[in-house]
Design an enzyme around this catalytic site. Structure first.
Site, PDB file in Angstrom:
ATOM      1  N   CYS A  90      -6.443   0.174 -69.973  1.00  0.00           N
ATOM      2  CA  CYS A  90      -6.802  -1.172 -69.525  1.00  0.00           C
ATOM      3  C   CYS A  90      -5.793  -1.772 -68.547  1.00  0.00           C
ATOM      4  CB  CYS A  90      -6.972  -2.096 -70.731  1.00  0.00           C
ATOM      5  SG  CYS A  90      -8.104  -1.437 -71.973  1.00  0.00           S
ATOM      6  N   HIS A 105      -6.679  -8.809 -68.077  1.00  0.00           N
ATOM      7  CA  HIS A 105      -7.629  -7.827 -68.600  1.00  0.00           C
ATOM      8  C   HIS A 105      -8.608  -8.537 -69.529  1.00  0.00           C
ATOM      9  CE1 HIS A 105      -9.446  -4.624 -70.764  1.00  0.00           C
ATOM     10  NE2 HIS A 105      -8.663  -4.721 -71.826  1.00  0.00           N
ATOM     11  N   ASN A 156     -15.750  -5.438 -72.508  1.00  0.00           N
ATOM     12  CA  ASN A 156     -14.455  -4.858 -72.146  1.00  0.00           C
ATOM     13  C   ASN A 156     -14.713  -3.560 -71.397  1.00  0.00           C
ATOM     14  OD1 ASN A 156     -12.014  -3.451 -72.078  1.00  0.00           O
ATOM     15  ND2 ASN A 156     -11.382  -4.104 -74.113  1.00  0.00           N
TER      16      ASN A 156
END
Length: 327
Positions: free
Chosen positions: A115, A252, A282
């Protein structure tokens, strides 16, 4: 403040057509829309077709960039693909994108920092160009997390989706984009977020060897909400700037509650924060470029704006970057 000779000149994005809503997930695992939204802020996510892979998503994001900014990619001299879900162990996603784009004279490498990947990719691109070795680099953040998600695990399957974004980074010593950075890694915490592969004894205890994504959400949450605020402080100090100088925070997009906690700890307003998780979930290395592109397309991000990007995740790694937007 770092010496940079690189500027971000264009951005593009792409997400698969298929939507997976919270209501649909209710049919797969014991969950519901209210429970998911309350804990994550996510309403839906995009899912790649069986025959659609990370290189396809990265390629489409690059095409979107070309279409919107009337840019040529023929003279790109490096492609950096940031991903934790490559089509193959080898060849790299970057090489597959190179083939799809038909660029004959370019290098191609993948960056796997999960990420944090896109922020790391930008960091590498800035260094390559500022050193004088490269002039034009395509940086892609793309993922097909649905292909490694366990849809019987309600703690993880509600989170992840597929998508990608791409930016063009070019030589420009007069109007550079990159102002400062801060990087970090805590590999001793790696067992809290992983996808098993070749090793069956990466940690002291046996790992879950299913080739699916495994996450200890509670521990990752605790780590992120303490680590990221400290990292933000370092990024700003390195640029001799303060949070009041930042127009937009682009973290993020892991979890809306996590972002809210980070903003609360740093005293930064949520209304000046860009995120992509509500519609896309996500998407790991793709969340920051997707969030940034949402801001650009909605007219929120304007030339001259100061943006604070911060990625965090598997590794555990984190990477913050302060940039001036001027496409």
């Amino acid at each position: 403040m770092i010496i940079s000779k690189a500027r971000i000149t264009a951005i593009g994005s792409y997400v698969p057509e298929r939507k997976l809503t919270n209501d649909e997930l209710e049919k797969l695992v014991e969950t519901n829309d209210e429970w998911i939204v309350k804990r994550t802020g996510i309403k839906e996510r995009r899912i790649a077709r069986d025959d659609e892979h990370t290189s396809d998503i990265g390629y489409q994001a690059a095409l979107n960039l070309v279409e919107r900014y009337d840019k040529s990619l023929e003279d790109v001299d490096m492609i950096i693909a940031c991903t934790m879900t490559p089509d193959f162990k080898t060849p790299s996603v970057a090489s597959l994108v190179q083939a799809k784009l038909g660029i004959k004279h370019t290098g191609a490498i993948d960056v796997n920092a999960a990420c944090s990947g896109f922020a790391y990719g930008l960091h590498v691109a800035n260094g390559m160009i500022s050193s004088g070795f490269h002039r034009k680099i395509l940086v892609i953040g793309a993922e097909t997390l649905s292909k490694i998600t366990d849809y019987e695990d309600r703690s993880t399957c509600i989170l992840f989706g597929d998508g990608g974004g791409a930016v063009l980074v070019e030589y420009d010593e007069k109007q550079p984009s990159f102002l400062s950075y801060h990087l970090g890694s805590e590999g001793e915490k790696a067992k809290n977020l992983y996808c098993s592969d070749l090793s069956s004894c990466m940690f002291e205890e046996d790992i879950i060897h299913t080739n699916k994504f495994v996450q200890n959400g509670r521990e990752v949450y605790k780590w992120a909400v303490t680590t990221v605020p400290r990292g933000i402080k370092e990024v700003l100090e390195n640029a001799a700037m303060s949070l009041s100088d930042v127009n937009w925070f682009v973290p993020h997009s892991a979890n809306l509650r996590m972002i809210e906690s980070i903003c609360q700890k740093t005293d930064f307003p949520m209304e000046k924060t860009l995120y992509s998780l509500v519609e896309y979930g996500n998407t790991s290395a793709a969340t920051i470029p997707l969030s940034l592109d949402i801001g650009v397309r909605e007219g929120k991000v304007n030339n001259g704006d100061i943006l604070l990007l911060y990625g965090f995740g598997g590794g555990l790694t984190h990477a913050g970057m302060l940039i001036r937007w001027n496409t």
